[in-house]
Design an enzyme around this catalytic site. Sequence first.
Site, PDB file in Angstrom:
ATOM      1  N   GLY A  69       0.863  -1.167   0.006  1.00 19.79           N
ATOM      2  CA  GLY A  69      -0.092   0.151  -0.129  1.00 19.79           C
ATOM      3  C   GLY A  69       0.832   1.346   0.048  1.00 19.79           C
ATOM      4  N   GLY A  71       2.230   2.523  -2.773  1.00 20.68           N
ATOM      5  CA  GLY A  71       2.502   3.337  -3.961  1.00 20.68           C
ATOM      6  C   GLY A  71       3.878   2.724  -4.912  1.00 20.68           C
ATOM      7  N   SER A  73       3.938  -0.182  -6.362  1.00 17.85           N
ATOM      8  CA  SER A  73       3.480  -1.323  -7.100  1.00 17.85           C
ATOM      9  C   SER A  73       3.493  -2.731  -6.543  1.00 17.85           C
ATOM     10  CB  SER A  73       4.119  -1.524  -8.463  1.00 17.85           C
ATOM     11  OG  SER A  73       4.378  -0.233  -9.010  1.00 17.85           O
ATOM     12  N   SER A  74       3.293  -2.936  -5.091  1.00 21.33           N
ATOM     13  CA  SER A  74       3.229  -4.194  -4.495  1.00 21.33           C
ATOM     14  C   SER A  74       2.195  -5.012  -5.075  1.00 21.33           C
ATOM     15  CB  SER A  74       2.862  -3.931  -2.947  1.00 21.33           C
ATOM     16  OG  SER A  74       1.793  -3.271  -2.723  1.00 21.33           O
ATOM     17  N   ASP A 133       1.964  -0.443 -14.019  1.00 18.86           N
ATOM     18  CA  ASP A 133       2.698  -1.268 -12.923  1.00 18.86           C
ATOM     19  C   ASP A 133       2.951  -2.551 -13.310  1.00 18.86           C
ATOM     20  OD1 ASP A 133       2.621   1.202 -11.548  1.00 18.86           O
ATOM     21  OD2 ASP A 133       1.244   0.639 -10.141  1.00 18.86           O
TER      22      ASP A 133
END
Length: 152
Positions: A69, A71, A73-74, A133
């Site tokens: 979470g 930002g 790109s998890s 992403d």
Amino acid sequence: SGEEAGACRIVSTNEGGTVFSFDSSNIEKVKEPKWANYILGVVAQYTADLKQGELLSFDLAITGDVPLGSGLSSSASLEVSVARFLECILGDDTAFSSVWKWNEVDRKKAIERALRCRKAENIYADSPCGIMDQYVSSAGKKGCALMIDCRS
């Protein structure tokens, strides 16, 4: 893998180590654990390609150091990792190859993988994300720039 055809088990060390089980012949979004929906969505994209009567069965353990979470790109990195895992168990022994050969076949695979992962996130995680992403996670190479044209 699972004890019966279609039995799949996943566990994430980032999410407390609880095992989540599902049947690959009947994949539906779940309310909890929410992280499982990212994986369910990707599995659904690949099970659609199986022959009639074929089922996926596997055990998958996930760990990572991309902050969730944040930002970074998890979700895309998780989706692409699962996609590559599925490609391997479905017979593509180049999915995790340490030898990088960027040719037309690899380019098409990377694009197809990214599109599947974006669809998984859009439908199963209810996230209206774009393709960037997933594409970078699918086609990126350490130390190299990647040109992406998303105009079409």
